[in-house]
Design a protein around this motif. Structure first.
Motif, PDB file in Angstrom:
ATOM      1  N   SER A 397       0.817  -1.220   0.000  1.00 28.27           N
ATOM      2  CA  SER A 397       0.000   0.000   0.000  1.00 28.27           C
ATOM      3  C   SER A 397       0.849   1.268   0.000  1.00 28.27           C
ATOM      4  O   SER A 397       0.546   2.246   0.695  1.00 28.27           O
ATOM      5  CB  SER A 397      -0.941   0.000   1.216  1.00 28.27           C
ATOM      6  N   GLY A 398       1.962   1.234  -0.731  1.00 27.93           N
ATOM      7  CA  GLY A 398       2.786   2.428  -0.866  1.00 27.93           C
ATOM      8  C   GLY A 398       3.724   2.672   0.285  1.00 27.93           C
ATOM      9  O   GLY A 398       4.417   3.692   0.311  1.00 27.93           O
ATOM     10  N   LEU A 399       3.789   1.763   1.254  1.00 23.63           N
ATOM     11  CA  LEU A 399       4.657   1.917   2.413  1.00 23.63           C
ATOM     12  C   LEU A 399       5.684   0.793   2.466  1.00 23.63           C
ATOM     13  O   LEU A 399       5.398  -0.350   2.114  1.00 23.63           O
ATOM     14  CB  LEU A 399       3.846   1.919   3.710  1.00 23.63           C
ATOM     15  N   ALA A 400       6.866   1.140   2.942  1.00 29.91           N
ATOM     16  CA  ALA A 400       7.881   0.148   3.278  1.00 29.91           C
ATOM     17  C   ALA A 400       7.933   0.092   4.805  1.00 29.91           C
ATOM     18  O   ALA A 400       8.204   1.094   5.465  1.00 29.91           O
ATOM     19  CB  ALA A 400       9.236   0.543   2.705  1.00 29.91           C
ATOM     20  N   VAL A 401       7.656  -1.103   5.351  1.00 32.90           N
ATOM     21  CA  VAL A 401       7.534  -1.255   6.806  1.00 32.90           C
ATOM     22  C   VAL A 401       8.665  -2.144   7.295  1.00 32.90           C
ATOM     23  O   VAL A 401       8.810  -3.294   6.883  1.00 32.90           O
ATOM     24  CB  VAL A 401       6.178  -1.876   7.181  1.00 32.90           C
ATOM     25  N   THR A 402       9.484  -1.604   8.197  1.00 30.58           N
ATOM     26  CA  THR A 402      10.579  -2.357   8.796  1.00 30.58           C
ATOM     27  C   THR A 402      10.224  -2.637  10.251  1.00 30.58           C
ATOM     28  O   THR A 402       9.927  -1.715  11.017  1.00 30.58           O
ATOM     29  CB  THR A 402      11.899  -1.576   8.717  1.00 30.58           C
ATOM     30  N   THR A 403      10.248  -3.938  10.602  1.00 34.80           N
ATOM     31  CA  THR A 403       9.833  -4.355  11.949  1.00 34.80           C
ATOM     32  C   THR A 403      10.948  -5.128  12.627  1.00 34.80           C
ATOM     33  O   THR A 403      11.565  -6.014  12.025  1.00 34.80           O
ATOM     34  CB  THR A 403       8.572  -5.248  11.887  1.00 34.80           C
ATOM     35  N   GLN A 404      11.182  -4.788  13.869  1.00 36.96           N
ATOM     36  CA  GLN A 404      12.081  -5.549  14.731  1.00 36.96           C
ATOM     37  C   GLN A 404      11.314  -5.871  16.012  1.00 36.96           C
ATOM     38  O   GLN A 404      10.665  -4.991  16.581  1.00 36.96           O
ATOM     39  CB  GLN A 404      13.337  -4.738  15.066  1.00 36.96           C
ATOM     40  N   SER A 405      11.363  -7.125  16.437  1.00 34.80           N
ATOM     41  CA  SER A 405      10.587  -7.478  17.631  1.00 34.80           C
ATOM     42  C   SER A 405      11.273  -8.612  18.383  1.00 34.80           C
ATOM     43  O   SER A 405      12.077  -9.369  17.827  1.00 34.80           O
ATOM     44  CB  SER A 405       9.160  -7.907  17.245  1.00 34.80           C
ATOM     45  N   ALA A 406      10.931  -8.723  19.664  1.00 32.70           N
ATOM     46  CA  ALA A 406      11.398  -9.804  20.530  1.00 32.70           C
ATOM     47  C   ALA A 406      10.275 -10.143  21.504  1.00 32.70           C
ATOM     48  O   ALA A 406       9.599  -9.250  22.024  1.00 32.70           O
ATOM     49  CB  ALA A 406      12.661  -9.394  21.289  1.00 32.70           C
ATOM     50  N   ARG A 407      10.062 -11.460  21.709  1.00 32.83           N
ATOM     51  CA  ARG A 407       9.002 -11.934  22.599  1.00 32.83           C
ATOM     52  C   ARG A 407       9.567 -12.882  23.638  1.00 32.83           C
ATOM     53  O   ARG A 407      10.533 -13.606  23.377  1.00 32.83           O
ATOM     54  CB  ARG A 407       7.916 -12.686  21.820  1.00 32.83           C
ATOM     55  N   LEU A 408       8.886 -12.913  24.778  1.00 33.99           N
ATOM     56  CA  LEU A 408       9.193 -13.887  25.826  1.00 33.99           C
ATOM     57  C   LEU A 408       7.885 -14.203  26.547  1.00 33.99           C
ATOM     58  O   LEU A 408       7.217 -13.294  27.040  1.00 33.99           O
ATOM     59  CB  LEU A 408      10.212 -13.322  26.815  1.00 33.99           C
ATOM     60  N   GLY A 409       7.529 -15.499  26.568  1.00 31.11           N
ATOM     61  CA  GLY A 409       6.252 -15.835  27.189  1.00 31.11           C
ATOM     62  C   GLY A 409       6.097 -17.313  27.445  1.00 31.11           C
ATOM     63  O   GLY A 409       7.070 -18.066  27.553  1.00 31.11           O
ATOM     64  N   TYR A 422       2.490 -13.346  26.640  1.00 36.59           N
ATOM     65  CA  TYR A 422       3.876 -12.977  26.392  1.00 36.59           C
ATOM     66  C   TYR A 422       4.066 -11.473  26.541  1.00 36.59           C
ATOM     67  O   TYR A 422       3.131 -10.679  26.422  1.00 36.59           O
ATOM     68  CB  TYR A 422       4.305 -13.416  24.984  1.00 36.59           C
ATOM     69  N   LEU A 423       5.320 -11.118  26.794  1.00 39.15           N
ATOM     70  CA  LEU A 423       5.760  -9.731  26.740  1.00 39.15           C
ATOM     71  C   LEU A 423       6.451  -9.523  25.402  1.00 39.15           C
ATOM     72  O   LEU A 423       7.191 -10.403  24.932  1.00 39.15           O
ATOM     73  CB  LEU A 423       6.724  -9.436  27.881  1.00 39.15           C
ATOM     74  N   GLU A 424       6.246  -8.363  24.818  1.00 44.55           N
ATOM     75  CA  GLU A 424       6.816  -8.114  23.493  1.00 44.55           C
ATOM     76  C   GLU A 424       7.375  -6.697  23.419  1.00 44.55           C
ATOM     77  O   GLU A 424       6.743  -5.744  23.882  1.00 44.55           O
ATOM     78  CB  GLU A 424       5.760  -8.320  22.408  1.00 44.55           C
ATOM     79  N   TRP A 425       8.581  -6.633  22.851  1.00 45.56           N
ATOM     80  CA  TRP A 425       9.144  -5.344  22.482  1.00 45.56           C
ATOM     81  C   TRP A 425       9.188  -5.308  20.967  1.00 45.56           C
ATOM     82  O   TRP A 425       9.557  -6.292  20.309  1.00 45.56           O
ATOM     83  CB  TRP A 425      10.564  -5.178  23.025  1.00 45.56           C
ATOM     84  N   GLN A 426       8.813  -4.182  20.413  1.00 42.36           N
ATOM     85  CA  GLN A 426       8.915  -4.058  18.962  1.00 42.36           C
ATOM     86  C   GLN A 426       9.176  -2.609  18.568  1.00 42.36           C
ATOM     87  O   GLN A 426       8.794  -1.670  19.285  1.00 42.36           O
ATOM     88  CB  GLN A 426       7.658  -4.580  18.255  1.00 42.36           C
ATOM     89  N   PRO A 443       8.751   2.725  18.748  1.00 42.41           N
ATOM     90  CA  PRO A 443       9.021   1.563  19.595  1.00 42.41           C
ATOM     91  C   PRO A 443       7.901   1.435  20.641  1.00 42.41           C
ATOM     92  O   PRO A 443       7.264   2.420  21.021  1.00 42.41           O
ATOM     93  CB  PRO A 443      10.353   1.891  20.272  1.00 42.41           C
ATOM     94  N   ALA A 444       7.669   0.205  21.119  1.00 44.30           N
ATOM     95  CA  ALA A 444       6.630  -0.007  22.137  1.00 44.30           C
ATOM     96  C   ALA A 444       6.896  -1.315  22.841  1.00 44.30           C
ATOM     97  O   ALA A 444       7.528  -2.249  22.299  1.00 44.30           O
ATOM     98  CB  ALA A 444       5.246  -0.019  21.493  1.00 44.30           C
ATOM     99  N   VAL A 445       6.394  -1.426  24.056  1.00 43.92           N
ATOM    100  CA  VAL A 445       6.381  -2.690  24.796  1.00 43.92           C
ATOM    101  C   VAL A 445       4.923  -2.978  25.142  1.00 43.92           C
ATOM    102  O   VAL A 445       4.118  -2.065  25.351  1.00 43.92           O
ATOM    103  CB  VAL A 445       7.235  -2.614  26.082  1.00 43.92           C
ATOM    104  N   SER A 446       4.590  -4.272  25.200  1.00 44.19           N
ATOM    105  CA  SER A 446       3.206  -4.640  25.492  1.00 44.19           C
ATOM    106  C   SER A 446       3.160  -5.994  26.173  1.00 44.19           C
ATOM    107  O   SER A 446       4.069  -6.837  26.025  1.00 44.19           O
ATOM    108  CB  SER A 446       2.372  -4.685  24.201  1.00 44.19           C
ATOM    109  N   ALA A 447       2.097  -6.195  26.940  1.00 36.95           N
ATOM    110  CA  ALA A 447       1.771  -7.490  27.536  1.00 36.95           C
ATOM    111  C   ALA A 447       0.546  -8.023  26.803  1.00 36.95           C
ATOM    112  O   ALA A 447      -0.462  -7.300  26.675  1.00 36.95           O
ATOM    113  CB  ALA A 447       1.492  -7.342  29.025  1.00 36.95           C
ATOM    114  N   ASN A 448       0.613  -9.270  26.359  1.00 36.71           N
ATOM    115  CA  ASN A 448      -0.415  -9.796  25.477  1.00 36.71           C
ATOM    116  C   ASN A 448      -0.931 -11.145  25.963  1.00 36.71           C
ATOM    117  O   ASN A 448      -0.177 -11.959  26.534  1.00 36.71           O
ATOM    118  CB  ASN A 448       0.140  -9.962  24.063  1.00 36.71           C
ATOM    119  N   TYR A 449      -2.212 -11.366  25.695  1.00 37.85           N
ATOM    120  CA  TYR A 449      -2.830 -12.667  25.993  1.00 37.85           C
ATOM    121  C   TYR A 449      -3.619 -13.095  24.761  1.00 37.85           C
ATOM    122  O   TYR A 449      -4.437 -12.338  24.234  1.00 37.85           O
ATOM    123  CB  TYR A 449      -3.766 -12.563  27.194  1.00 37.85           C
TER     124      TYR A 449
END
Length: 638
Positions: A397-409, A422-426, A443-449
């Motif tokens: 859609s006209g965007l170049a998206v670069t993602t870096q992430s790490a999870r632990l759960g 899990y906890l996630e940093w991205q 950048p963001a951190v989140s707790a996910n279920y």
């Protein structure tokens, strides 16, 4: 010796009487016995006619269902259908005809017709016919079997009793035993008022024994079954006694075939404890856990019932581990990424630890990805620890998206429920392809279920059932450009229903998503919503539906709604795996729910229910864009 008066002696004056006197005279002469033996008896005189081969036709006058039964099993019908017996001596045909009524009545009794009347009629008009070309014509006899079925016999009373360990436990007040007895009686399938047939009788008995054996009474058997039929009243009274035998309980579990998987990893998957009742469902669920662990190629859980060891019955688990290392090269194509090459490597003991390590490299024209997913061998609970890192660059859609992430759960899978928390940093950076400018860097951190529930007849190729997935994330963004950092909440849900209506396979799904945050708060682009594509709204390019900024560049939406209805049926009855389908999709991603305006996509497709999942090829028309688009996908999404 006193003689009878001459006036009482019989007088033989006719010619036949004279012949009889001659015959008696001859019998008195020497050699007369040999002469008598040479004369044919009455039966022997008809022997040539009785030995003559004949053929026949058979007309069965009976209701359609009974006619099919009799045509299939009556000797008269079976002999006629087979070329080698389509002609028999006349005496043999007479025997078959005489036996037919009794044989038919026995067959009708299996259908609950104990008062049926059966008779045969035969017509021999002197006709002749050829059984096979070139052979001489044979006499033809026309037979008719007439059936008056009468009223079907119905069950008037059922009495089901128990003996053995189950009866003793129930009499002693054991609630589980009492509940099982009640369940067996309530589930008895040949109840009062139903037609008493042999199939129903056998099926009901087999189902009851199956229930007892599945609940831990592995040697359950019938000690007595009686069906008392009153043909005149068309009624049957049933009396049965089931001997449960002993209640089998779990004893020692022996594992065979373990090498690089530690015994405590498979023991952590056990869903029972020693001394618990050894139920069939428990064993099946245990086997399913082992299979889903992805540690083994084959799993076999076996138990040979031995009444002498019922109190602690040994169980044998035969396993064949997956290879220590596996590499997979994949080639594919999709409407979102174009042609792609994928290389995956799986190590069952990554870095010598009790962790599975899966490394993935994907190269495509608009999508490049490198990831490492680590999953521990099972722990008691059972649960598994998870960790992952990912780097991805995708264009859409006209965007170049670069993602870096790490999870632990940690994850936990049951028979129908999967849970992941899990906890996630991205960190997600979006760049406008047209001019190279950075539109977002968050950048963001989140707790996910994440919660997935399935009740399907087949997890890979479902035709009936429901699946529901929910995901909730609470996070905080920081050092964002151009928006300000702050908290956010993200929630998504997807409900899918599968049904079969006659020859049609139907699928209906609804997907909703919402991101809750102040307008000024930045949320990573990958946590916002865009839709369109194979598993969303067909007829539009992947991720092409969603809000845009003032320059027309795609941005993520904070509200998502998608709905779809699809119906498919086999193109040919002989090949039910190949199906044609029609569908309609509707949905959109928007900045908010205010003014939400879904778009439509609809079309036709082909389905192939392959051994590895459903392969779909769809030609869809996007109503908003007024163009056709081809979609291709494999598998299903929960």
């Amino acid at each position: 010796m006193r003689r009878a008066p001459t006036d009482r002696r019989p007088v033989l004056s006719s010619a036949p009487a004279h012949a009889l006197c001659v015959l008696l005279t001859l019998l008195a002469l020497p050699g007369a016995s040999a002469f008598a033996q040479a004369l044919p008896s009455a039966d022997e005189a008809d022997a040539p006619a009785a030995a003559e081969d004949v053929t026949w036709t058979l007309d069965i006058e009976a209701p359609d269902a009974l006619r099919v039964l009799l045509q299939r099993h009556l000797d008269l019908s079976r002999y006629l259908a087979a070329p080698e017996t389509a002609q028999v001596p006349r005496a043999e045909l007479m025997r078959l005809r005489q036996a037919a009524p009794a044989q038919a009545r026995a067959l009708l009794e299996t259908e609950g017709l104990f008062g049926a009347k059966v008779r045969t009629e035969a017509v021999d008009r002197g006709e002749r016919t050829q059984v096979a070309p070139g052979e001489r014509a044979l006499p033809l006899v026309r037979l008719k079997l007439i059936v008056e079925p009468g009223a079907p016999t119905r069950v008037s009373a059922v009495r089901l009793e128990f003996e053995g360990a189950l009866s003793l436990a129930a009499d002693g007040g054991d609630a589980a035993a009492q509940a099982l007895q009640q369940r067996a009686r309530q589930s008895w399938s040949l109840g009062t008022g139903q037609v008493f047939t042999q199939d129903a009788w056998s099926g009901a008995k087999g189902a009851t024994l199956g229930l007892l054996r599945a609940e831990g009474y592995a040697t359950a058997a019938w000690s007595g079954t009686v069906a008392q039929v009153e043909a005149g009243q068309a009624q049957a009274r049933l009396f049965l006694v089931a001997d449960s035998g002993p209640l089998f309980r779990f004893g020692k579990v022996r594992y065979e075939g373990l090498d690089h998987v530690a015994p405590d990893a498979v023991q952590a998957l056990e869903n029972f404890a020693p001394g618990e009742p050894l139920r069939e469902q428990t064993l099946q669920e245990f086997q399913a856990r082992l299979t889903r662990s992805s540690l083994f190629d084959t799993v076999a859980v076996q138990m040979e019932p031995d009444p002498e060891q019922a109190g602690a019955m040994p169980v044998t688990v035969r396993l064949r581990e997956r290879p220590l290392q596996q590499a997979t090269l994949g080639l594919g194509v999709s409407d979102s990424t174009g042609p792609r090459v994928t290389l995956e490597h799986l190590h069952q003991r990554w870095m010598g630890l009790n962790w599975q390590g899966k490394t993935k490299l994907q190269l495509a024209r608009t999508d490049r990805l490198l990831s490492l997913d680590l999953t521990s061998h099972p722990h008691p609970g059972p649960y598994r620890n998870v960790a992952s890192v990912l780097a991805q660059h995708a264009e859409a859609s006209g965007l170049a998206v670069t993602t870096q992430s790490a999870r632990l759960g940690r994850s936990k899978d049951d028979e129908r429920l999967e849970r992941l928390y899990y906890l996630e940093w991205q960190r997600v950076r979006t760049r406008v392809i047209a001019d190279g400018s950075i539109s977002d860097d968050t950048p963001a951190v989140s707790a996910n279920y994440q919660w997935v529930w399935r009740r399907l007849d087949d997890a890979l190729l479902p035709t009936r059932g429901t699946s529901l997935s929910l995901q909730l994330g609470v996070g905080h963004s920081y050092r964002s450009t151009p928006r300000e950092p702050g908290p956010f909440v993200r929630a998504t849900g997807r409900l899918t229903r599968y049904d079969r209506l006659g020859d049609w396979y139907t699928t209906a799904r609804v997907q909703l998503g919402h991101v809750l945050a102040r307008d000024a708060v930045a949320v990573p682009y990958t946590l916002l919503f865009r839709t369109g594509g194979d598993d969303s709204v067909r007829g539009y390019a992947s991720q092409s539906l969603g809000p845009t900024d003032a320059s027309g560049n795609a941005v993520g939406g904070r509200a998502l709604a998608v709905a779809s209805v699809e119906a498919a049926r086999p193109l040919r009855a002989s090949n039910p795996a190949l199906q044609g389908a029609v569908f309609i999709d509707a949905g959109h991603a928007e900045a908010s729910w205010n003014g939400f305006n879904p778009v439509l996509g609809y079309g036709v497709g082909l389905r192939w229910r392959s051994p590895v999942g459903a392969l779909r090829l769809d030609l869809a028309y996007g109503q908003r864009d007024r163009r056709l688009r081809l979609h291709f996908s494999l598998g299903i999404t929960y």
